[in-house]
Design an enzyme around this catalytic site. Structure first.
Site, PDB file in Angstrom:
ATOM      1  N   CYS A   2       1.009  -1.411   0.547  1.00 21.72           N
ATOM      2  CA  CYS A   2      -0.155  -0.011  -0.064  1.00 21.72           C
ATOM      3  C   CYS A   2       0.791   1.138  -0.080  1.00 21.72           C
ATOM      4  O   CYS A   2       1.541   1.378  -1.306  1.00 21.72           O
ATOM      5  CB  CYS A   2      -1.033   0.424   1.480  1.00 21.72           C
ATOM      6  N   HIS A   3       1.198   2.233   0.694  1.00 20.05           N
ATOM      7  CA  HIS A   3       2.018   2.966   1.097  1.00 20.05           C
ATOM      8  C   HIS A   3       2.841   2.876   1.692  1.00 20.05           C
ATOM      9  O   HIS A   3       3.801   4.159   1.615  1.00 20.05           O
ATOM     10  CB  HIS A   3       0.860   4.358   1.724  1.00 20.05           C
TER      11      HIS A   3
END
Length: 182
Positions: free
Chosen positions: A110-111
């Site tokens: 994800c991030h």
């Protein structure tokens, strides 16, 4: 499969997407590995379900007092705030970079790649992430790929990456396989 393998999970004091912590953790433990929660402080960490507070988790080790020497692999969960906090903490960034320096495998979702960008370990690697990180990854010299899971076996360290919680089944299976081979 991961018997006796020690896997660090690095998270900030708050902002980790809970499922991106708990599902890989479960996969590591079910494969026989030993999961350890590392953070930038000693207080329990606050996980989130998107923007809503979820559970808290006890910290096992503090990044400033911990070394990659103590582990066989690293997992970097996402959540928008989590990697943003981590990339501003020098000890956390140093901890992440040391896995690459020592050629130990790293998995990120994800991030989470924001921390990798700060550690300057993206250059020359294929990686996926949440789509909003595409420009950051490219600016850091990485090749962003839109795929469920990407394994980049650049030396010295293998990097496993995924985009989002929907990719967790493939991410977890792949990180266990890569950590086993390492």
């Amino acid at each position: 499969m991961l018997t006796d393998r020690r896997v660090a999970f690095l998270v900030a004091p708050e902002g980790t997407e809970q499922v991106e912590l708990t599902e890989p953790w479960k996969a590591v433990e079910e494969a026989g590995g030993k999961a350890t929660l590392v953070s930038t402080g000693k207080d329990p960490v606050q996980a989130f379900h998107h923007l809503d507070k979820a559970d808290t988790f006890a910290v096992d080790r503090v990044a400033s007092d911990t070394s990659a020497d103590d582990f066989d692999a690293l997992v970097l969960p996402g959540g928008v705030a989590n990697p943003d906090f981590l990339r501003m903490d020098k000890s956390a960034v140093r901890f992440v970079k040391s896995f690459f320096d020592q050629g130990k495998p790293v998995a990120v979702i994800c991030h989470g790649p924001w921390t990798l960008v700060e550690a300057d370990v993206v250059r020359g690697r294929q990686i996926t992430s949440w789509p909003s990180l595409k420009t950051d990854i490219r600016n850091a010299g990485g090749e962003w790929v839109d795929a469920e899971v990407v394994v980049c076996e650049s030396r010295p360290a293998t990097l496993v990456s995924s985009r989002k919680p929907d990719d967790l089944p493939a991410f977890c299976k792949t990180l266990v396989d890569v950590f086993h081979r390492a």
